[in-house]
Write a protein that holds these residues in place. Structure first.
Motif, PDB file in Angstrom:
ATOM      1  N   THR A 187      -0.967   4.051  -4.339  1.00  0.00           N
ATOM      2  CA  THR A 187      -0.653   3.065  -3.023  1.00  0.00           C
ATOM      3  C   THR A 187      -1.736   2.176  -2.638  1.00  0.00           C
ATOM      4  O   THR A 187      -1.421   1.070  -2.210  1.00  0.00           O
ATOM      5  CB  THR A 187      -0.057   4.100  -2.004  1.00  0.00           C
ATOM      6  OG1 THR A 187       1.110   4.938  -2.432  1.00  0.00           O
ATOM      7  CG2 THR A 187       0.440   3.316  -0.647  1.00  0.00           C
ATOM      8  N   ALA A 190      -3.921   1.033  -4.448  1.00  0.00           N
ATOM      9  CA  ALA A 190      -4.297  -0.088  -5.450  1.00  0.00           C
ATOM     10  C   ALA A 190      -3.110  -1.347  -5.314  1.00  0.00           C
ATOM     11  O   ALA A 190      -3.382  -2.482  -5.355  1.00  0.00           O
ATOM     12  CB  ALA A 190      -4.182   0.526  -6.911  1.00  0.00           C
ATOM     13  N   ARG A 191      -1.918  -0.646  -4.977  1.00  0.00           N
ATOM     14  CA  ARG A 191      -1.002  -1.539  -4.760  1.00  0.00           C
ATOM     15  C   ARG A 191      -1.137  -2.592  -3.692  1.00  0.00           C
ATOM     16  O   ARG A 191      -0.943  -3.721  -3.746  1.00  0.00           O
ATOM     17  CB  ARG A 191       0.495  -0.999  -4.638  1.00  0.00           C
ATOM     18  CG  ARG A 191       1.707  -2.002  -4.649  1.00  0.00           C
ATOM     19  CD  ARG A 191       2.986  -1.225  -4.598  1.00  0.00           C
ATOM     20  NE  ARG A 191       3.022  -0.281  -5.509  1.00  0.00           N
ATOM     21  CZ  ARG A 191       2.901   1.008  -5.666  1.00  0.00           C
ATOM     22  NH1 ARG A 191       2.896   1.614  -4.389  1.00  0.00           N
ATOM     23  NH2 ARG A 191       3.026   2.104  -6.552  1.00  0.00           N
ATOM     24  N   LEU A 192      -1.715  -2.236  -2.373  1.00  0.00           N
ATOM     25  CA  LEU A 192      -2.035  -2.720  -1.061  1.00  0.00           C
ATOM     26  C   LEU A 192      -3.019  -3.667  -1.372  1.00  0.00           C
ATOM     27  O   LEU A 192      -3.149  -4.691  -0.751  1.00  0.00           O
ATOM     28  CB  LEU A 192      -2.210  -1.689   0.056  1.00  0.00           C
ATOM     29  CG  LEU A 192      -1.164  -0.816   0.439  1.00  0.00           C
ATOM     30  CD1 LEU A 192      -1.429   0.126   1.495  1.00  0.00           C
ATOM     31  CD2 LEU A 192       0.255  -1.684   1.008  1.00  0.00           C
ATOM     32  N   ALA A 193      -4.145  -3.277  -2.087  1.00  0.00           N
ATOM     33  CA  ALA A 193      -5.190  -4.034  -2.487  1.00  0.00           C
ATOM     34  C   ALA A 193      -4.971  -5.108  -3.506  1.00  0.00           C
ATOM     35  O   ALA A 193      -5.924  -5.783  -3.731  1.00  0.00           O
ATOM     36  CB  ALA A 193      -6.329  -3.324  -2.564  1.00  0.00           C
ATOM     37  N   ASN A 194      -3.721  -4.943  -4.118  1.00  0.00           N
ATOM     38  CA  ASN A 194      -3.451  -6.109  -5.086  1.00  0.00           C
ATOM     39  C   ASN A 194      -4.463  -5.707  -6.336  1.00  0.00           C
ATOM     40  O   ASN A 194      -4.958  -6.984  -6.743  1.00  0.00           O
ATOM     41  CB  ASN A 194      -3.510  -7.277  -4.703  1.00  0.00           C
ATOM     42  CG  ASN A 194      -2.682  -8.332  -5.697  1.00  0.00           C
ATOM     43  OD1 ASN A 194      -1.641  -7.954  -6.510  1.00  0.00           O
ATOM     44  ND2 ASN A 194      -2.809  -9.549  -5.617  1.00  0.00           N
ATOM     45  N   ARG A 195      -4.769  -4.399  -6.638  1.00  0.00           N
ATOM     46  CA  ARG A 195      -5.575  -4.087  -7.807  1.00  0.00           C
ATOM     47  C   ARG A 195      -4.775  -3.603  -8.909  1.00  0.00           C
ATOM     48  O   ARG A 195      -3.846  -3.155  -8.744  1.00  0.00           O
ATOM     49  CB  ARG A 195      -6.710  -3.500  -7.402  1.00  0.00           C
ATOM     50  CG  ARG A 195      -7.800  -4.149  -6.515  1.00  0.00           C
ATOM     51  CD  ARG A 195      -8.916  -3.073  -6.024  1.00  0.00           C
ATOM     52  NE  ARG A 195      -9.854  -3.672  -5.115  1.00  0.00           N
ATOM     53  CZ  ARG A 195     -10.844  -3.019  -4.700  1.00  0.00           C
ATOM     54  NH1 ARG A 195     -11.153  -1.844  -5.029  1.00  0.00           N
ATOM     55  NH2 ARG A 195     -11.686  -3.788  -3.707  1.00  0.00           N
ATOM     56  N   PRO A 196      -5.518  -3.579 -10.088  1.00  0.00           N
ATOM     57  CA  PRO A 196      -4.576  -2.889 -11.202  1.00  0.00           C
ATOM     58  C   PRO A 196      -4.649  -1.482 -11.097  1.00  0.00           C
ATOM     59  O   PRO A 196      -5.342  -0.795 -10.085  1.00  0.00           O
ATOM     60  CB  PRO A 196      -5.637  -2.921 -12.456  1.00  0.00           C
ATOM     61  CG  PRO A 196      -6.364  -4.219 -11.833  1.00  0.00           C
ATOM     62  CD  PRO A 196      -6.640  -4.268 -10.411  1.00  0.00           C
TER      63      PRO A 196
END
Length: 455
Positions: free
Chosen positions: A64, A66-72
Motif C-alpha cells: 500500500t 509503495a502504491r501511494l508513493a508511486n514506487r515499484p
C-alpha cells in the motif's frame, strides 16, 4: 615486478591452493576456504533464498505504501541473518524466520542450499521458535577422521566418533542407557567397540564383557574388565549374577529413601545417582559381542540356556538403568529369526548404531521402526569406508558418523594404563579375568660422564 612475474606468481599460488585442498582439506579450509565461503554466502544469500523458495512476499502495508508513493512493488524478503561464524570444519549460519515460514522448509531445502552455496553438506535444526541454524561443512570430514585436540569428557559421556557436520558424537549413558550396534564383517563395528572401551577405561566405571568368539575381541583388554565371559555357559551365569547385583542395588536405594515430611527434596531418589557418594555402587557397562551366539541353540540343553540368557538380558535392559547398569549389544543381525524375546529386547535399546550391512533387512532391524530415512542412509554406506555408520535413537533423529581408527595396541595400552581403576564387583569374582602380572620394564642405565684423564 613485471606482468609476467605476477602472472607466474598467481599461478603458483593457485596451484598450491589446489594441491592443499586435495591433500590437506582441513588446512585449506582454515587458511583459505573459510574466508572464501563466508564471502560467497553473504553475496549469494538473497538470491539463493529466493531461488530456493525461502522468501516471503511483501506485506499489504508495504504494498500500500509503495502504491501511494508511486514506487515499484517491494521485492520478497529473505530470512534475516542473525549470525555467521566459521568453525574448524565449516560455517554456522543462524537465521530469523519471517512470519509464515516454517523450519521444515529449510530442512527440506538443505540439498538445494548445499549446491547453491557450494558447500559439501548442510544440516538444519531449529534452535528455538523462529530461529533456524544451518551447519555447513566445507569438505568431507568423514574421509579422514581427525578428532579435535580438546574434547570434553564427563563421566559416562564419552566421545566415540565424528559427525558429518564436523561435531563430536558422544555416547551419553545417562541419556541413552542401552544401545544396539549392528554391522557386517569388516564394517568397523569392532573398531567402534574397541574405541568405546578405550574411552571408558579412564572413567570411574566397571566394564563387564561377553565375547563368545572365545574372547578374541575383548580378552586383550581384560586388564580393565571386572568380569569377562568367553562362552555361552559362562555368559548365562554372568548375566544372572548381574541381575542379582541389580536387585541388591535397588535394596540399597530403598533403604536410603526414608521419605518423610522433613526429608529434603534433593535427598529423595529413585536411582543410583541420588545415593550418597560413600553408598553409591560403581556403575557397570555391559558389552555383548556377537549377540546371535547367545540366542542360537541346537538341542534341549542349549535351548534352556538360551532362555536364561534372553530373560536376564531383557531384565537388565528394562530395569538396569536406575541401578547403574548399561548395556551395549553388538551383532551382525538382530531380528525375530533369533527367537522369542529378541524383539522385546530390541525395543528396550534406545540407541541405535548401524554400520554397513549386507542387505536392507538388516538395516530395518536397527531403524525400520523409528526412521525410514535412516534405513536408506544405512544401505548407502560404501564398502571402502569402514567405521562409517548411522547413529539414531528412538525419537527418529539420525546422523552419519565415523569412528577414528583405533588399533588393538592403542586400546590395550589404554586399558593397561588404567588397570588400577578396575573395581572388584561383589558377586562377580568368579568371572574376573585371571591375568599374569605385568613384566617390569627395564630402563637403560643412566649414562655416567667420564672424567678426563690427568697427567
Amino acid at each position: 615486478m613485471t606482468t609476467d612475474t605476477l602472472l607466474v606468481l598467481a599461478l603458483v599460488v593457485v596451484a598450491a591452493a589446489l594441491v592443499l585442498r586435495r591433500l590437506r582439506p582441513a588446512w585449506y579450509w582454515l587458511t583459505i576456504g573459510a574466508a572464501l565461503a563466508m564471502v560467497r554466502v553473504i553475496v549469494r544469500y538473497a538470491s539463493v533464498m529466493d531461488a530456493c523458495g525461502l522468501t516471503v512476499p511483501p506485506s499489504r502495508l508495504r504494498l500500500t505504501l509503495a502504491r501511494l508513493a508511486n514506487r515499484p512493488a517491494p521485492a520478497s524478503r529473505p530470512p534475516r541473518i542473525l549470525r555467521l561464524r566459521p568453525t574448524r570444519t565449516g560455517l554456522v549460519l543462524r537465521v530469523k524466520l519471517r512470519p509464515g515460514q516454517d523450519a521444515f522448509d529449510f530442512a527440506a531445502s538443505t540439498d538445494r542450499l548445499r549446491h547453491s552455496f557450494t558447500m559439501h553438506g548442510i544440516t538444519s535444526r531449529e534452535i528455538k521458535s523462529g530461529v533456524v541454524e544451518l551447519r555447513m561443512t566445507g569438505y568431507d570430514v568423514l574421509q579422514r577422521v581427525q578428532m579435535p585436540a580438546s574434547i570434553e569428557r564427563d563421566g559416562l559421556r564419552v566421545p566415540v566418533a565424528l559427525r558429518e557436520d564436523g561435531e563430536v558424537h558422544y555416547r551419553n549413558y545417562l541419556e541413552v542407557p542401552h544401545s544396539l550396534n549392528l554391522g557386517a564383517t569388516k564394517s568397523g563395528k569392532s573398531v567402534y567397540q574397541r574405541h568405546l572401551v578405550k574411552e571408558l577405561a579412564s572413567q570411574h566405571v566397571a566394564l563387564v564383557g561377553i565375547d563368545c568368539k572365545q574372547g578374541v575381541e575383548l580378552a586383550p583388554l581384560a586388564r580393565r574388565f571386572s568380569a569377562l565371559a568367553d562362552n555361552p555357559d559362562d555368559a548365562a551365569d554372568l548375566l544372572e549374577a548381574l541381575v542379582e547385583r541389580m536387585a541388591d542395588t535397588y535394596q540399597v536405594i530403598r533403604r536410603e529413601q526414608r521419605i518423610s515430611a522433613d526429608t529434603p527434596d534433593a535427598e529423595i531418589t529413585a536411582d543410583l545417582w541420588g545415593l550418597p557418594d560413600h553408598l553409591r555402587p560403581v556403575p557397570v557397562v555391559l558389552l555383548v559381542d556377537e549377540v546371535a551366539e547367545l540366542a542360537l541353540f541346537s538341542n534341549t540343553m542349549e535351548r534352556k540356556r538360551r532362555e536364561r540368557i534372553i530373560t536376564a538380558l531383557v531384565r537388565l535392559v528394562q530395569l538396569g538403568r536406575a541401578a547403574g547398569i548399561y548395556v551395549e549389544i553388538c551383532g551382525q543381525r538382530f531380528g525375530a529369526e533369533l527367537g522369542d524375546g529378541i524383539t522385546m529386547l530390541r525395543a528396550q535399546l534406545t540407541g541405535r548404531i548401524s554400520h554397513r550391512v549386507n542387505d536392507e533387512a538388516s538395516a530395518k532391524m536397527a531403524f525400520g521402526d523409528i526412521s525410514p530415512d535412516a534405513v536408506l542412509a544405512t544401505t548407502q554406506i560404501p564398502v571402502e569406508r569402514p567405521g562409517m555408520a548411522v547413529a539414531g535413537d528412538s525419537t527418529g533423529g539420525w546422523v552419519r558418523i565415523r569412528t577414528p581408527f583405533t588399533t588393538m595396541r592403542q586400546a590395550v595400552n589404554a586399558c593397561t594404563a588404567h588397570a588400577h581403576r578396575t573395581p572388584v564387583l561383589e558377586g562377580l569374582e568368579p568371572f574376573r579375568p585371571v591375568l599374569p602380572d605385568l613384566a617390569p620394564v627395564e630402563l637403560p642405565a643412566p649414562a655416567t660422564a667420564t672424567k678426563p684423564a690427568t697427567a
